[in-house]
Design a protein around this motif. Structure first.
Motif, PDB file in Angstrom:
ATOM      1  N   GLY A 161       3.120 -22.494 -46.162  1.00 32.12           N
ATOM      2  CA  GLY A 161       3.687 -23.807 -45.906  1.00 32.12           C
ATOM      3  C   GLY A 161       5.196 -23.759 -45.770  1.00 32.12           C
ATOM      4  N   LEU A 162       5.776 -24.916 -45.487  1.00 33.01           N
ATOM      5  CA  LEU A 162       7.222 -25.050 -45.313  1.00 33.01           C
ATOM      6  C   LEU A 162       7.839 -25.574 -46.608  1.00 33.01           C
ATOM      7  CD1 LEU A 162       9.794 -25.101 -43.542  1.00 33.01           C
ATOM      8  CD2 LEU A 162       9.156 -27.429 -42.870  1.00 33.01           C
ATOM      9  N   GLY A 184      28.151 -36.455 -60.383  1.00 28.54           N
ATOM     10  CA  GLY A 184      26.718 -36.619 -60.176  1.00 28.54           C
ATOM     11  C   GLY A 184      26.114 -35.357 -59.590  1.00 28.54           C
ATOM     12  N   LYS A 185      24.794 -35.343 -59.506  1.00 28.10           N
ATOM     13  CA  LYS A 185      24.099 -34.210 -58.907  1.00 28.10           C
ATOM     14  C   LYS A 185      22.751 -34.673 -58.364  1.00 28.10           C
ATOM     15  CE  LYS A 185      22.467 -32.788 -63.504  1.00 28.10           C
ATOM     16  NZ  LYS A 185      22.444 -31.696 -64.510  1.00 28.10           N
ATOM     17  N   ASP A 186      22.328 -34.027 -57.280  1.00 26.95           N
ATOM     18  CA  ASP A 186      21.052 -34.319 -56.635  1.00 26.95           C
ATOM     19  C   ASP A 186      20.252 -33.025 -56.499  1.00 26.95           C
ATOM     20  OD1 ASP A 186      21.989 -36.862 -56.309  1.00 26.95           O
ATOM     21  OD2 ASP A 186      22.386 -36.677 -54.156  1.00 26.95           O
ATOM     22  N   PHE A 187      18.972 -33.152 -56.690  1.00 22.93           N
ATOM     23  CA  PHE A 187      18.062 -32.036 -56.432  1.00 22.93           C
ATOM     24  C   PHE A 187      16.864 -32.564 -55.664  1.00 22.93           C
ATOM     25  CE2 PHE A 187      14.221 -29.637 -57.530  1.00 22.93           C
ATOM     26  CZ  PHE A 187      14.594 -28.358 -57.138  1.00 22.93           C
ATOM     27  N   LEU A 188      16.514 -31.884 -54.573  1.00 25.64           N
ATOM     28  CA  LEU A 188      15.353 -32.286 -53.777  1.00 25.64           C
ATOM     29  C   LEU A 188      14.532 -31.054 -53.428  1.00 25.64           C
ATOM     30  CD1 LEU A 188      14.804 -34.793 -51.002  1.00 25.64           C
ATOM     31  CD2 LEU A 188      14.517 -32.399 -50.376  1.00 25.64           C
ATOM     32  N   MET A 189      13.213 -31.210 -53.501  1.00 20.69           N
ATOM     33  CA  MET A 189      12.294 -30.151 -53.089  1.00 20.69           C
ATOM     34  C   MET A 189      11.139 -30.788 -52.331  1.00 20.69           C
ATOM     35  SD  MET A 189      10.355 -27.214 -55.364  1.00 20.69           S
ATOM     36  CE  MET A 189       9.582 -28.421 -56.445  1.00 20.69           C
ATOM     37  N   THR A 190      10.847 -30.266 -51.153  1.00 18.07           N
ATOM     38  CA  THR A 190       9.708 -30.749 -50.381  1.00 18.07           C
ATOM     39  C   THR A 190       8.821 -29.571 -49.986  1.00 18.07           C
ATOM     40  OG1 THR A 190      10.780 -30.567 -48.208  1.00 18.07           O
ATOM     41  CG2 THR A 190      11.107 -32.623 -49.424  1.00 18.07           C
ATOM     42  N   TYR A 191       7.577 -29.893 -49.772  1.00 17.39           N
ATOM     43  CA  TYR A 191       6.594 -28.881 -49.381  1.00 17.39           C
ATOM     44  C   TYR A 191       5.665 -29.498 -48.349  1.00 17.39           C
ATOM     45  CZ  TYR A 191       2.437 -25.858 -49.685  1.00 17.39           C
ATOM     46  OH  TYR A 191       1.377 -25.041 -49.389  1.00 17.39           O
ATOM     47  N   LYS A 192       5.534 -28.830 -47.216  1.00 18.13           N
ATOM     48  CA  LYS A 192       4.671 -29.311 -46.135  1.00 18.13           C
ATOM     49  C   LYS A 192       3.694 -28.197 -45.764  1.00 18.13           C
ATOM     50  CE  LYS A 192       6.584 -31.798 -42.970  1.00 18.13           C
ATOM     51  NZ  LYS A 192       7.393 -32.230 -41.797  1.00 18.13           N
ATOM     52  N   TYR A 193       2.416 -28.569 -45.732  1.00 19.07           N
ATOM     53  CA  TYR A 193       1.387 -27.552 -45.470  1.00 19.07           C
ATOM     54  C   TYR A 193       0.293 -28.153 -44.599  1.00 19.07           C
ATOM     55  CZ  TYR A 193      -2.174 -23.956 -46.288  1.00 19.07           C
ATOM     56  OH  TYR A 193      -3.105 -22.972 -46.128  1.00 19.07           O
ATOM     57  N   LYS A 194      -0.093 -27.401 -43.577  1.00 15.97           N
ATOM     58  CA  LYS A 194      -1.192 -27.816 -42.717  1.00 15.97           C
ATOM     59  C   LYS A 194      -2.483 -27.239 -43.288  1.00 15.97           C
ATOM     60  CE  LYS A 194      -2.425 -28.297 -37.837  1.00 15.97           C
ATOM     61  NZ  LYS A 194      -2.030 -27.982 -36.447  1.00 15.97           N
ATOM     62  N   LEU A 195      -3.280 -28.111 -43.902  1.00 16.62           N
ATOM     63  CA  LEU A 195      -4.488 -27.665 -44.588  1.00 16.62           C
ATOM     64  C   LEU A 195      -5.488 -27.062 -43.612  1.00 16.62           C
ATOM     65  CD1 LEU A 195      -4.874 -30.759 -46.928  1.00 16.62           C
ATOM     66  CD2 LEU A 195      -3.977 -28.513 -47.541  1.00 16.62           C
ATOM     67  N   THR A 229      -6.819 -30.584 -38.716  1.00 18.16           N
ATOM     68  CA  THR A 229      -6.774 -32.048 -38.708  1.00 18.16           C
ATOM     69  C   THR A 229      -6.160 -32.664 -39.961  1.00 18.16           C
ATOM     70  OG1 THR A 229      -9.028 -32.171 -39.611  1.00 18.16           O
ATOM     71  CG2 THR A 229      -8.795 -32.194 -37.205  1.00 18.16           C
ATOM     72  N   ASN A 230      -5.772 -31.867 -40.941  1.00 15.98           N
ATOM     73  CA  ASN A 230      -5.276 -32.422 -42.196  1.00 15.98           C
ATOM     74  C   ASN A 230      -3.980 -31.747 -42.627  1.00 15.98           C
ATOM     75  OD1 ASN A 230      -7.687 -34.215 -43.132  1.00 15.98           O
ATOM     76  ND2 ASN A 230      -8.632 -32.249 -42.626  1.00 15.98           N
ATOM     77  N   GLY A 231      -3.046 -32.572 -43.109  1.00 14.31           N
ATOM     78  CA  GLY A 231      -1.766 -32.051 -43.571  1.00 14.31           C
ATOM     79  C   GLY A 231      -1.396 -32.632 -44.921  1.00 14.31           C
ATOM     80  N   LEU A 232      -0.601 -31.872 -45.675  1.00 11.37           N
ATOM     81  CA  LEU A 232      -0.163 -32.271 -47.011  1.00 11.37           C
ATOM     82  C   LEU A 232       1.357 -32.234 -47.064  1.00 11.37           C
ATOM     83  CD1 LEU A 232      -0.698 -32.777 -50.110  1.00 11.37           C
ATOM     84  CD2 LEU A 232      -0.691 -30.272 -50.353  1.00 11.37           C
ATOM     85  N   TYR A 233       1.941 -33.265 -47.714  1.00 13.22           N
ATOM     86  CA  TYR A 233       3.396 -33.307 -47.884  1.00 13.22           C
ATOM     87  C   TYR A 233       3.700 -33.745 -49.314  1.00 13.22           C
ATOM     88  CZ  TYR A 233       8.298 -34.571 -47.119  1.00 13.22           C
ATOM     89  OH  TYR A 233       9.664 -34.656 -47.189  1.00 13.22           O
ATOM     90  N   LEU A 234       4.546 -32.955 -50.008  1.00 20.94           N
ATOM     91  CA  LEU A 234       4.939 -33.255 -51.377  1.00 20.94           C
ATOM     92  C   LEU A 234       6.456 -33.346 -51.458  1.00 20.94           C
ATOM     93  CD1 LEU A 234       2.693 -30.654 -53.280  1.00 20.94           C
ATOM     94  CD2 LEU A 234       2.150 -33.048 -52.794  1.00 20.94           C
ATOM     95  N   ASN A 281      -4.302 -37.262 -41.745  1.00 25.56           N
ATOM     96  CA  ASN A 281      -5.600 -36.884 -41.197  1.00 25.56           C
ATOM     97  C   ASN A 281      -5.685 -37.301 -39.736  1.00 25.56           C
ATOM     98  OD1 ASN A 281      -6.055 -38.361 -44.091  1.00 25.56           O
ATOM     99  ND2 ASN A 281      -7.021 -36.347 -44.050  1.00 25.56           N
ATOM    100  N   PHE A 282      -6.129 -36.372 -38.871  1.00 22.18           N
ATOM    101  CA  PHE A 282      -6.342 -36.656 -37.455  1.00 22.18           C
ATOM    102  C   PHE A 282      -7.839 -36.597 -37.145  1.00 22.18           C
ATOM    103  CE2 PHE A 282      -1.985 -35.232 -37.615  1.00 22.18           C
ATOM    104  CZ  PHE A 282      -1.341 -36.008 -36.666  1.00 22.18           C
ATOM    105  N   PHE A 283      -8.286 -37.536 -36.319  1.00 23.03           N
ATOM    106  CA  PHE A 283      -9.684 -37.570 -35.895  1.00 23.03           C
ATOM    107  C   PHE A 283      -9.740 -37.642 -34.371  1.00 23.03           C
ATOM    108  CE2 PHE A 283      -9.560 -39.337 -40.147  1.00 23.03           C
ATOM    109  CZ  PHE A 283     -10.615 -38.704 -40.777  1.00 23.03           C
ATOM    110  N   ARG A 284     -10.140 -36.525 -33.750  1.00 22.26           N
ATOM    111  CA  ARG A 284     -10.361 -36.457 -32.307  1.00 22.26           C
ATOM    112  C   ARG A 284      -9.146 -36.910 -31.503  1.00 22.26           C
ATOM    113  NH1 ARG A 284     -16.596 -38.749 -31.663  1.00 22.26           N
ATOM    114  NH2 ARG A 284     -17.559 -37.218 -33.075  1.00 22.26           N
TER     115      ARG A 284
END
Length: 642
Positions: free
Chosen positions: A434-435, A456-467, A470-475, A508-511
Motif C-alpha cells: 500500500g501507499l 505547536g506540532k502536527d503529525f499525520l499518517m495515512t495509508y491507502k491500499y487497494k484490497l 473493486t475495493n479500496g481502504l484508506y486510513l 467499492n466499485f460495481f461494474r
C-alpha cells in the motif's frame, strides 16, 4: 513490469470517454483538497484543473514551466519527462509515461489525464486549434437569512457567475462576472484577460488580470497554494517562476495591468505593472487600518469600503537556467498606495527575493530568501528519492516577525511568510503493501499578542491500499498540538490544546457504473479546561446509468460537542467550485448532484441540506437563519465549441 504496465495503460486509454474525464476531475479534486483544513469555497484551483483537462498539455512540445502546471508534478519529474523526450525523440503515446524511470504507475496515470500527444516536430498553424467555452451558474439559499428579513443587504440572495473563455494556439482570452448573495449588481466583480503567445524572443504578453508565482511564494503567489495534507511531498517541492492569466472569481491576490515574458538563451525576463482599486478599512485619520479580502459589497458598511484605495504595483521576475538541472529566480516588487498603511506608517511596500531549484534523479533542493526593509524570511527544502517509489523530504522555514508581503502565500502554519519558525519532515512510500504517507511538523511563533511566543506540532499518517480490483481502504491519523492565548485580559496565559483525528474509509466499485464510499471519522479535543469528542459517518454514492449521466449522492451524520471538535468534509460540487463543508454540533447533511451531458452542453444541478434537529436557529449575525434547516440549490450550464 514497466512494459506490462505500459501495455495495460494502452488498453485503458483506448476506452477513454466522457466518463473518464468526469472521473479524473473527481479524483483530482478530492486528492488535492480532502485533507486541507478550513471551510473553503475556492475556484482558482478548480479552474486550473478544468482548463488542463479540457485543454491538455502537448507533452512533446511543453517546457518545464508548462509541465509544472500539472498538479502534484514536481521539478524532478518534469525534468525526467523532458530528458526522456529528448533521448527517445518524443512520446508516441501516453503509455510511454510508464517507461520514464522516475514516474511510478500512480503518477504516470495521473499525468495522463492532463496531456496530449503531438509529433515533436509538428508545425502548428495559428488557426489549427480554437475552442470557446461558456459557463453560467446560479446558486441560492432557500431559507431567508436575517440580513434579508431586516433589509440589511442591498441586493437579493442569488449568487451568480458567468464566464466565457477562448483558447487558441497563440491567443487566449476570457471575461467573467460574479455576484455574491446580497450584492446588488450582477457585475459586482468583473475580471478579464488577453494572452498572446508569440514563440519568439517575446514569449508571452498578458493584458488584464494576472498573477505572478515566484519561488516558494514568500512575496508573490496566487491566492491558492498547497497546504499540509495527505500529499506530504508536494507542499515543499512546489517552486515556480511564472506569470499566468487570472481566471477566477476571488476578488483578491491578483494583479491588473500588463505582464510580458522575454527570453534569450538561459535568461527569461518578466516585467509587470498593475493598477487597481481595492477595498480597505480606514481609521479616523484616513489611513489604511486593514485590507478587506472577502470581496463582499452587500451592507452599508461593506459598501463604504468598496474600492476606496488605489494600489499601484510594479516589478520584475528574472529566471536563469545556468545549468540544465538548476534554475535561479530573482524577484523584485513594489506596492504603492494613495494613503498610509497605519500599522507600518508608510505608503510603499517593497520586497526582493532570490530563489533556486536544483534537481536530478535522486534529489530536489529548493529555497527562497525574501526581504522587507531589514527583515528576512526564508525557506529551504530538500527531497530525496533513495529508491524507486519512496521519497523523503525535509524543510526548514524562518519567517521574521517584522516581515511583510502583500501577496505572499508560502508554506507554513499560517501561509503568510511572517512570524514563524518551523521544521517539516515527510516520507511517502508506495509499496506492494500500500501507499504510506507521513509528515511531522514542529513550529514556533516568536511574537504573538501581548508578546507571548507560542509553539505547536502536527503529525499525520495515512495509508491507502487497494484490497482488490473493486475495493479500496484508506486510513488516517492526525494529531495537532498548539497553544492558544486565553481570553482573560487581566492574567492572559497560553493554554495547550490538542486535536486528534482518526478516519477509516472504504471504497467499492460495481461494474464501473456504481461507486460507494463509506467513511467513519472520530475527533478528540483536549485542553486544560475541557475535553470534547466528535464523530461523523457518511455514505457516498456515484451512479452512471448512462455514459452521459452521472448522479452523486451523500448523507452525513455528525455529532460533536462544540466548534472545537469540528470536522471538515470535502463535497462533490458543480465544476469550478470546491467545497470543504464544516460540521459541528449534531445534525445531518445530505446532497444530490446530477450532471447530464448533451453533445456540447453539460447541465448540472445540486441540492444540499443541513439539518440540526436540536437547534432553533443556525448561523449568527446577518447570516442567521430562523429554524433548524439550511438548504441550497445550485444550477450550472456549460457549453464548449471547438
Amino acid at each position: 513490469m514497466k512494459y506490462l504496465s505500459a501495455i495495460l495503460m494502452t488498453l485503458f486509454l483506448m476506452s477513454e470517454t466522457v466518463a473518464q474525464r468526469d472521473t479524473a476531475y473527481e479524483e483530482v479534486m478530492s486528492q488535492l483538497l480532502e485533507d486541507n483544513l478550513g471551510e473553503i469555497e475556492e475556484s482558482e484551483i478548480a479552474d486550473e484543473i478544468e482548463e488542463l483537462l479540457d485543454n491538455p498539455i502537448d507533452i512533446n512540445n511543453a517546457s518545464q514551466e508548462e509541465l509544472l502546471r500539472i498538479p502534484l508534478l514536481d521539478n524532478r519529474r518534469a525534468v525526467a519527462i523532458i530528458r526522456y523526450r529528448k533521448s527517445h525523440g518524443g512520446f508516441d503515446n501516453k503509455n510511454e509515461l510508464f517507461l520514464v524511470p522516475e514516474l511510478n504507475d500512480k503518477i504516470a496515470r495521473w499525468i495522463s489525464y492532463f496531456i496530449t500527444i503531438a509529433p515533436a516536430t509538428e508545425s502548428v498553424n495559428i488557426f489549427s486549434y480554437s475552442k470557446i467555452t461558456l459557463r453560467s451558474r446560479i446558486q441560492s439559499d432557500l431559507q431567508l437569512r436575517r440580513a434579508y428579513t431586516e433589509n440589511k443587504f442591498a441586493g437579493n440572495r442569488l449568487k451568480s457567475y458567468n464566464r466565457i473563455l477562448y483558447y487558441g494556439n497563440y491567443f487566449s482570452a476570457g471575461i467573467l462576472t460574479d455576484k455574491d448573495p446580497g450584492e446588488k449588481s450582477y457585475t459586482d466583480f468583473i475580471s478579464g484577460f488577453i494572452q498572446i503567445n508569440t514563440k519568439t524572443f517575446l514569449n508571452k504578453i498578458i493584458l488584464g488580470n494576472y498573477i505572478i508565482e515566484a519561488g516558494g511564494g514568500l512575496i508573490l503567489w496566487s491566492p491558492y497554494n498547497y497546504r499540509k495534507g495527505s500529499e506530504v511531498i508536494i507542499p515543499i517541492s512546489n517552486f515556480r517562476n511564472r506569470s499566468k492569466p487570472y481566471k477566477s472569481s476571488g476578488e483578491y491576490g491578483y494583479l491588473s495591468g500588463a505582464a510580458a515574458s522575454l527570453s534569450s538563451g538561459i535568461i527569461e525576463f518578466t516585467p509587470f505593472l498593475s493598477l487597481k482599486k481595492i477595498d480597505a478599512s480606514l481609521d479616523s485619520t484616513g489611513n489604511i487600518n486593514s485590507f478587506r479580502y472577502d470581496g463582499y459589497h452587500r451592507s452599508s458598511t461593506e459598501l463604504a469600503v468598496n474600492s476606496n484605495t488605489k494600489e499601484f504595483t510594479y516589478g520584475a521576475l528574472i529566471k536563469i537556467n545556468p545549468l540544465e538541472n538548476l534554475t535561479v529566480g530573482l524577484t523584485t516588487v513594489a506596492y504603492q498606495y494613495d494613503r498610509d498603511i497605519a500599522s507600518l506608517a508608510l505608503r510603499k511596500i517593497q520586497n526582493h527575493s532570490i530563489n533556486f531549484v536544483y534537481v536530478n534523479s535522486l534529489i530536489n533542493v529548493n529555497g527562497e530568501t525574501a526581504m522587507f526593509k531589514n527583515h528576512l524570511s526564508s525557506i529551504t527544502s530538500i527531497v530525496f528519492t533513495p529508491v524507486e517509489d519512496m521519497k523523503i523530504g525535509f524543510s526548514y522555514r524562518n519567517y521574521s516577525p517584522g516581515f511583510y508581503s502583500v501577496t505572499g502565500n508560502s508554506f507554513g502554519e499560517n501561509m503568510n511568510s511572517k512570524n514563524e519558525k518551523g521544521f517539516y519532515c515527510s516520507v511517502e512510500a508506495n509499496t506492494r503493501f500500500g501507499l504510506f504517507s507521513v509528515y511531522y511538523d514542529i513550529y514556533y511563533f516568536p511574537n504573538v499578542k501581548n508578546n507571548f511566543p507560542s509553539k505547536g506540532k502536527d503529525f499525520l499518517m495515512t495509508y491507502k491500499y487497494k484490497l482488490n480490483k473493486t475495493n479500496g481502504l484508506y486510513l488516517l491519523y492526525k494529531n495537532e498540538s498548539s497553544e492558544k492565548l486565553s481570553d482573560k485580559e487581566t492574567y492572559p496565559f497560553l493554554e495547550p490544546q490538542s486535536r486528534r483525528r482518526y478516519r477509516i474509509e472504504l471504497t467499492n466499485f460495481f461494474r464501473d457504473r456504481i461507486r460507494f464510499k463509506t467513511r467513519f471519522e472520530y475527533v478528540r479535543f483536549f485542553s486544560a479546561s475541557k475535553k470534547e469528542n466528535g464523530f461523523l459517518i457518511y455514505q457516498d454514492a456515484r451512479y452512471k446509468p448512462f455514459e452521459n449521466l452521472t448522479v452523486y449522492a451523500r448523507i452525513v451524520f455528525f455529532d460533536t460537542d462544540s466548534y472545537d471538535s469540528r470536522l471538515y468534509v470535502y463535497e462533490n460540487d458543480l465544476e469550478g467550485l470546491l467545497t470543504n463543508g464544516l460540521m459541528y454540533g449534531e445534525g445531518i447533511k445530505w446532497y444530490l448532484l446530477i450532471k447530464y451531458i448533451i453533445k456540447e452542453f453539460s447541465i448540472s444541478l445540486k441540492y444540499s441540506e443541513l439539518y440540526k434537529p436540536f437547534e432553533d436557529k443556525l448561523g449568527s449575525g446577518y447570516s442567521e437563519i430562523g429554524g433548524n434547516t439550511d438548504n441550497r440549490i445550485s444550477f450550472q450550464i456549460d457549453y464548449a465549441l471547438k
